[in-house]
Design an enzyme around this catalytic site. Structure first.
Site, PDB file in Angstrom:
ATOM      1  N   VAL A  62       0.843  -1.193   0.000  1.00  0.00           N
ATOM      2  CA  VAL A  62       0.000   0.000   0.000  1.00  0.00           C
ATOM      3  C   VAL A  62       0.879   1.243   0.000  1.00  0.00           C
ATOM      4  O   VAL A  62       2.006   1.223   0.508  1.00  0.00           O
ATOM      5  CB  VAL A  62      -0.961  -0.004   1.225  1.00  0.00           C
ATOM      6  CG1 VAL A  62      -0.209   0.148   2.531  1.00  0.00           C
ATOM      7  CG2 VAL A  62      -2.028   1.055   1.094  1.00  0.00           C
ATOM      8  N   CYS A  63       0.364   2.304  -0.608  1.00  0.00           N
ATOM      9  CA  CYS A  63       1.009   3.615  -0.568  1.00  0.00           C
ATOM     10  C   CYS A  63      -0.110   4.639  -0.392  1.00  0.00           C
ATOM     11  O   CYS A  63      -1.182   4.293   0.096  1.00  0.00           O
ATOM     12  CB  CYS A  63       1.839   3.869  -1.827  1.00  0.00           C
ATOM     13  SG  CYS A  63       0.857   3.992  -3.336  1.00  0.00           S
ATOM     14  N   ALA A  64       0.106   5.857  -0.792  1.00  0.00           N
ATOM     15  CA  ALA A  64      -0.925   6.888  -0.605  1.00  0.00           C
ATOM     16  C   ALA A  64      -2.109   6.673  -1.544  1.00  0.00           C
ATOM     17  O   ALA A  64      -3.263   6.692  -1.112  1.00  0.00           O
ATOM     18  CB  ALA A  64      -0.332   8.282  -0.804  1.00  0.00           C
TER      19      ALA A  64
END
Length: 186
Positions: A62-64
């Site tokens: 996951v990232c932004a």
């Protein structure tokens, strides 16, 4: 391959390992419960640990918003490590009404990358305009930044963020990688 935030939330088990590839400052602002902070630039340094973890856990990245996690998944896939991205990243997670866990307070206050980009771009545009009053060619600085921002929007990439990520205050402290290594070994 991606998974929706709701499906990941329903699927969480001891065999699930979420890797958050955002910067430590972004991670500290809030992350998926139980996620391990592994900044994107550090993925290559921990490939042996990630390979071992993938044998015991199902890896989710996951990232932004999803762009960096897709990059991380591609890097992992290139060396045979299966990983699944989370659709929409942390933004998609919160939009689905799912809770975030607060991160540890960073030892130094670091702005989120999007805020750093806005500040740097705005400062450069303003500088170009102000200097342009005395030296008209200085306005080319503002034009160059504007061109970069348009390209960033069209290509969904950000060269300025890539450059800012290389600055010392955006690099993960050694303890971040030590924490990630320990979590990958569990």
């Amino acid at each position: 391959m991606t998974i929706s935030p709701a499906d990941l939330h329903a699927r969480e088990t001891p065999k699930t390992l979420v890797l958050d590839v955002r910067t430590p400052g972004e991670f500290a602002a809030g992350h998926l419960p139980g996620a391990v902070n592994l900044p994107l630039d550090s993925v290559s340094a921990l490939l042996p640990e990630l390979q071992d973890a993938a044998e015991r856990h199902e890896l989710f990245v996951v990232c932004a918003t999803g762009r960096r996690s897709a990059d991380a998944c591609n890097r992992l896939a290139a060396v045979g490590i299966p990983a699944t991205g989370v659709e929409g990243g942390v933004s998609g997670w919160t939009a689905a009404g799912l809770p975030l866990e607060p991160g540890p307070a960073p030892s130094r206050a670091v702005w989120a990358m999007d805020r750093q980009v806005r500040f740097a771009a705005g400062s450069l545009v303003l500088t170009g305009l102000l200097l342009g009053r005395r030296a008209p060619r200085a306005r080319l600085l503002s034009a160059g930044v504007a061109t970069g921002l348009v390209y960033s929007g069209v290509s969904n990439t950000c060269g300025m963020a890539a450059l800012l990520a290389k600055l010392p205050f955006n690099r993960p402290a050694p303890t971040v990688l030590d924490t990630a290594r320990a979590a990958l070994r569990d």
